[in-house]
Write an enzyme that holds these catalytic residues in place. Structure first.
Site, PDB file in Angstrom:
ATOM      1  N   SER A 109      -9.830  -0.997   6.256  1.00 58.09           N
ATOM      2  CA  SER A 109      -9.884  -0.904   5.404  1.00 58.09           C
ATOM      3  C   SER A 109      -8.837  -2.047   4.578  1.00 58.09           C
ATOM      4  O   SER A 109      -8.437  -2.105   3.417  1.00 58.09           O
ATOM      5  CB  SER A 109      -8.118   0.692   5.263  1.00 58.09           C
ATOM      6  OG  SER A 109      -8.867   1.742   5.549  1.00 58.09           O
TER       7      SER A 109
ATOM      8  N   SER B 293      -9.714   1.057   2.499  1.00 58.67           N
ATOM      9  CA  SER B 293      -8.577   1.872   1.884  1.00 58.67           C
ATOM     10  C   SER B 293      -8.250   1.498   0.798  1.00 58.67           C
ATOM     11  O   SER B 293      -7.191   2.249   0.163  1.00 58.67           O
ATOM     12  CB  SER B 293      -8.389   2.964   2.475  1.00 58.67           C
ATOM     13  OG  SER B 293      -7.498   2.402   3.795  1.00 58.67           O
TER      14      SER B 293
ATOM     15  N   LYS C  72       1.017  -1.349  -0.313  1.00 55.28           N
ATOM     16  CA  LYS C  72       0.055  -0.441   0.225  1.00 55.28           C
ATOM     17  C   LYS C  72       1.088   0.994  -0.196  1.00 55.28           C
ATOM     18  O   LYS C  72       2.099   1.594   0.793  1.00 55.28           O
ATOM     19  CB  LYS C  72      -1.585   0.174   1.387  1.00 55.28           C
ATOM     20  CG  LYS C  72      -2.883   1.343   1.743  1.00 55.28           C
ATOM     21  CD  LYS C  72      -2.840   1.417   2.778  1.00 55.28           C
ATOM     22  CE  LYS C  72      -3.747   1.755   2.691  1.00 55.28           C
ATOM     23  NZ  LYS C  72      -5.023   2.266   3.669  1.00 55.28           N
TER      24      LYS C  72
END
Lengths: 97, 472
Positions: B170, B146, B71
């Site tokens: 997330s 996310s 990420k």
């Protein structure tokens, strides 16, 4: 009900404290949205709460470590490269006084 | 076990070819999926050569050259780290996050940095400055957020494993929407050093994989005490063994609770799939009982009030003076305000402003302090359950993935999708999501919770569900 009415004056102050410029249109949009969001969030009033404010979920606070010998740091240039302006090996930041 | 078999295959087949195939897939299909912001192709190819030599000598690390996507809010030295924002569009991380160090030491190959909601502010992967990520299962639908690119890159076959971060779901939300395994570790088990903070008391990095074994493998590598993150604790690092040694009959020893509150307002199709899996576990001998978590219905406001406050504070460092996007002005206040106005997306602005508002002296007691007190109530709810049960079972998400663009304009509807995931973060416990079925051709995720630092119990539960769903 939300007893916190968000008037234009409050939005103005929030925008100033947050250092975030807002257009008149944005101010109106956010003011309306924030009242709606906080109205919905006012259900927190229904919860029976104690006095304990839970900032952290863990017990290990104030963790200390032994002093150790400083180690050489070799990433200075990698850090400097992220700065927008450099001069003679120094970092140039905008004048703020 | 898929990931274990893959590692065994790599010890006899060409690693260079394996990595090459992943890169080819990315180049062919990621224009459409948009799961990566920055690729690490040359470095990945070089690493595959180096690690191949180690494999030939039998001295490779535990990850044995598996491809891992990261990420884009986690620092990988010398790679761009944008947090999905214009603010950090050109920022190059000068060091490795602690978990990246550990992954590199165990011969994981970092294939690229993943797309994400801007500064992790979002639940569907559409708020990135670099454009929305698409769901590989159906590109008209959101992948969840996310950590959108982490889940999507894994589901699309671009990588073998991935790392995301979970502040309020997330990791679990995109895992559920994309049909992969996602794991939110207990607060303090995995170091946050090198993770760009969004809400410091709630978040932490965690793994994505295609099976429970893959989750355990990464967890063994990334967990444990880090002097650079004082909230971290020691880890047993025996998670892979826990999964490997789990036998069918161990299901009988699991005491699992389900709470009716975790099914309220949940899509009927999702509800039926999850209830079916619960019956399956029961028929195989697990003890299943219904419990009540009365404060869960307040979790969304409590969570967001804490997030807004911590987020507005975390974002104050992005003033453009030191690094990142900068726009001038007549004086310092105007310069900072202009910079922030022109570089932050709408949801980031919304949270910064709301966080500023609810922590102002005159409103603090009304909102922020109250949320912190209510947070204790959520923690107590879970404590009570885990005094009597090993696990809490339910769905991960209340709905199936929605179409891209559907929820962008209504923040409250976006926030409401986090209802089943935020409590774990408020309480600091561990939780997982794994695929257990499909509805309308879209994946459905089952969520398990276990008490803080009871990762082994959670992995046993995941393995039990995996086996009950016909997994190998």
């Amino acid at each position: 009900m939300v007893e916190t009415i968000i008037d234009d004056n409050v939005i103005e102050r929030v925008s100033e404290i947050a250092r975030l410029k807002l257009s008149e249109k944005e101010k109106e949009k956010f003011r309306e949205e924030f009242e709606r969001i906080l109205e919905e969030f006012s259900v927190v009033d229904e919860i029976k709460v104690g006095e304990k404010e839970l900032y952290y979920v863990i017990e290990n606070v104030n963790v200390l470590r032994k002093d150790s010998e400083p180690k050489p740091f070799n990433k200075i240039n990698d850090i400097k490269n992220n700065f927008n302006k450099k001069e003679d090996g120094f970092i140039v930041v905008p004048r703020n006084l | 076990m898929f990931t274990k078999d893959l590692i065994e295959d790599l010890s006899s087949n060409s690693l260079e070819e394996h990595i090459h195939k992943k890169i080819e897939e990315i180049q062919k299909k990621d224009k459409e999926i948009n799961s990566f912001i920055t690729l690490n192709i040359e470095d990945a190819q070089n690493s595959s050569k180096e690690i191949q030599k180690k494999i030939d000598k039998g001295i490779q690390g535990k990850l044995s050259g598996l491809a891992i996507s990261i990420k884009d809010n986690i620092a990988v030295s010398k790679l761009r780290m944008t947090c999905g924002s214009k603010v950090l569009e050109n920022y190059i991380a000068p060091y490795d996050a602690t978990i990246i160090n550990s992954i590199k030491k165990e011969d994981g190959i970092i294939i690229g940095k993943c797309n994400m909601d801007e500064f992790a502010c979002g639940s569907d992967g559409t708020s990135s400055y670099f454009g929305p990520t698409k769901n590989p299962r159906n590109i008209d639908y959101v992948p969840g957020g996310s950590s959108s690119g982490s889940a999507a890159s894994l589901a699309a076959g671009f990588t073998d494993l991935s790392i995301g971060s979970d502040t309020g779901g997330s990791i679990r939300c995109p895992a559920s929407f994309c049909g992969v395994y996602g794991f939110k570790p207990s607060y303090g088990l995995v170091s946050r050093y090198g993770l760009s903070d969004m809400a410091m008391s709630l978040e932490g990095p965690g793994p994505f994989a295609k099976d429970t074994y893959g989750i355990a493998l990464l967890l063994d590598i990334i967990s444990g005490k880090d002097p650079r993150d004082t909230v971290t604790v020691e880890s047993s690092k025996s998670y892979t063994k826990t999964v490997e040694n789990f036998k069918d009959q161990d299901i009988k020893n699991l005491k699992i609770a389900y709470a009716k509150e975790f099914f309220e307002g949940v899509d009927e199709k999702i509800k039926n799939i999850i209830l079916d899996k619960i019956s399956k576990l029961e028929s195989e001998g697990a003890k299943i009982e219904e419990v009540s978590l009365p404060n869960i219905k307040y979790a969304i406001p409590i969570y967001y009030l804490v997030v807004f406050s911590e987020f507005s504070s975390a974002m104050s460092k992005f003033d453009g003076f030191k690094y990142g996007h900068y726009v001038g002005g007549q004086d310092i206040v105007e310069a900072v305000s202009n910079t922030r106005e022109t570089s932050m997306g709408i949801e980031v602005k919304r949270r910064v402003l709301l966080g500023t508002f609810i922590t102002m002296e005159e409103f603090r007691g009304r909102w922020y302090t109250k949320a912190l007190k209510a947070r204790s109530a959520i923690k107590e709810d879970f404590k009570r359950i885990f005094n009597s049960y090993d696990l809490l079972i339910g769905p991960t998400m209340p709905t199936l993935p929605w179409k891209i663009g559907e929820r962008i304009s209504d923040p409250l509807s976006m926030y409401s999708s986090d209802i089943l995931t935020v409590s774990a973060n408020l309480a600091g416990i561990c939780a997982s999501s794994q695929p257990v079925g499909e509805a309308k051709g879209l994946p459905v995720g089952l969520q398990l919770h276990a008490d803080s630092l009871c990762e082994s119990k959670l992995l046993k539960g995941m393995r039990a569900v995996e086996l009950a769903c016909g997994g190998i």
